[in-house]
Design a protein around this motif. Structure first.
Motif: not given
Length: 506
Positions: A43-44, A47, A51, A162, A166, A319
């Motif tokens: 997920t990092k 994301n 970004k 998202f 985060e 979301e």
């Protein structure tokens, strides 16, 4: 002789070209097979890619993501995939699509044929109005086959969260009322932040920045219905319910609906009703339509307009599967309501959501003038420009600015070339924002950001449309532009600037 040599060279070149093409096809096939077995992105990683794209281009669409990224995002979101289909990009309504049923069956067959371990419940949801299905997909090959189908308009992860990720990755602080836009506070208003008028209402200081009180001599919004898509309306504030007709407000109606399903389980269908459980929706509906009351509380911009409120989400950040679906359904509901002229939504997301795009376009095609918030920053979204869906061509984007000469955006407001209008909503000295009805009976509060700017502009549009009931949305929008401080030029950050409501109703 020369012709023979040329012919031989041409044939050799043709043979080489065919050979290269065959090699290319073979290599492409090999690459595709490898793609179907790529590792799951974290997920990092996902994301960070989102970004990075936002920082470079200002917008993120899942159609531009790699197959690996799309598949990974769906894996992190309960394997839910949303598919928008149609014979063209503009073919998104079942009522105007003769092939919708056949295309849907074809897509479900592709899923069934390509899933190595198909779920017993592949189809989660088939929308009755729009060409959208939500399905369970686990294999990369299935996504590849869907993506290459000419009848697929978009494929997106249906439940990729998202901001949740985060937080889990330590990139942002824990969720709070500040980050979600929610709050139930009440505040005593400073006497310098309002003016009392008959029958005993308070006019917010910000209204005078746009000559709204002067505009009331010509129009109060009568006969116009504003639809507000947000977190609902408080059951504890009677001025937005049983006392909607109070003081100098009369002959109008308020209706409340709920399209939000408060459940992590995607198959859930029961909504939790129209009542606000956040506070944000109450502030927005009050800003646009609160009565010119006799209770000593703040009045709304179009205090004689009708209101239709939709509780479509839990908070301002759209979301998750049920929030995005709830907003889509709210746009469709308001689009189908012939009495609605204006839609105001002070919510959004940092990336595009196809189903919400379809809902916005559906309402726009039915003559609704749609206002959306340009965005209000938090510590973890300050890299974002104008948010979705305010960046869409079918919406009118609004942001907030500070009191004073020139244009200085409010402390947390977004700006950019997609902004159409601005509203003064933050005091230069005290930093106080706009007075508004509180969530609770007989109490008031302050509210700021691009949210209140959007609801204020929707109210001004209602004043203009009420004065000119035969106009269409384009005529109303043009009048708003012509009555703005920067017209005919459009500023790269603040659009046409502040609207002079009194000039707009001339």
């Amino acid at each position: 002789m020369k012709k023979s040599i040329f012919k031989l060279c041409f044939l050799a070149l043709l043979g080489l070209t065919i050979s290269c093409s065959e090699d290319s096809i073979e290599n492409e096939s090999t690459e595709q097979v490898q793609n179907f077995n790529q590792e799951l992105l974290s997920t990092k990683q996902i994301n960070d890619e989102i970004k990075s794209t936002l920082q470079q281009t200002g917008q993120f669409y899942w159609k531009d993501a790699s197959l690996q990224m799309l598949w990974s995002a769906s894996q992190h979101g309960q394997n839910i995939i949303t598919v928008g289909y149609g014979s063209s990009q503009s073919d998104f309504e079942k009522g105007t699509s003769s092939k919708a049923t056949d295309i849907e069956k074809q897509l479900l067959a592709i899923i069934s044929n390509n899933e190595s371990n198909p779920s017993g419940k592949t189809l989660i949801y088939s929308d009755p109005i729009l060409n959208i299905i939500d399905v369970v997909v686990k294999d990369q090959k299935t996504l590849y086959e869907l993506r290459r189908n000419i009848n697929v308009r978009y494929i997106e992860p249906g439940d990729y969260r998202f901001f949740k990720f985060e937080e889990e990755n330590g990139t942002m602080r824990s969720s709070s009322s500040g980050s979600s836009g929610c709050g139930f506070d009440s505040e005593t208003l400073s006497s310098s932040d309002y003016t009392s008028i008959s029958p005993n209402a308070k006019v917010p200081w910000s209204f005078y920045q746009h000559n709204i009180p002067s505009a009331w001599n010509k129009s109060t919004g009568s006969g116009i219905t504003i639809g507000v898509i947000d977190s609902g309306v408080s059951p504890n504030q009677s001025l937005m319910g049983s006392n909607f007709n109070n003081g100098d407000s009369s002959g109008r109606s308020v209706q409340k609906y709920g399209t939000y399903v408060d459940s992590f389980w995607p198959w859930s269908t029961s909504t939790d009703g129209p009542n606000d459980q956040c506070g944000h929706g109450t502030s927005m509906t009050a800003t646009a339509t609160a009565p010119r009351n006799n209770k000593g509380l703040p009045v709304g911009v179009a205090y004689n307009a009708n209101l239709i409120s939709y509780r479509a989400a839990a908070n301002v950040v759209l979301e998750g599967y049920h929030e995005q679906k709830g907003v889509q359904n709210a746009f469709v509901g308001l689009g189908n309501n012939s009495s609605v002229k204006i839609i105001s939504m002070s919510m959004g997301h940092i990336f595009s959501v196809g189903r919400i795009e379809d809902g916005v376009r559906y309402a726009n095609n039915r003559g609704k003038l749609i206002f959306c918030a340009g965005g209000t920053s938090t510590s973890f979204t300050n890299f974002v420009g104008v948010i979705f869906p305010a960046w869409m061509n079918e919406t009118v984007a609004v942001t907030g600015i500070k009191e004073g000469s020139g244009y200085n955006k409010c402390s947390n407001c977004h700006s950019g070339d997609k902004i159409d209008f601005t509203v003064v909503m933050e005091r230069s000295g005290s930093g106080n924002t706009a007075p508004v009805l509180s969530y609770y009976e007989n109490q008031s509060d302050y509210v700021g950001g691009s949210s209140v700017a959007t609801a204020t502009t929707a109210g001004i549009a209602a004043l203009v449309w009420s004065k000119n009931p035969s106009w269409n949305k384009d005529q109303v929008l043009n009048k708003l532009k012509q009555s703005s401080s920067l017209y005919p030029n459009k500023n790269s950050e603040y659009g046409y600037g502040n609207i002079n409501a009194n000039l707009a109703v001339q």
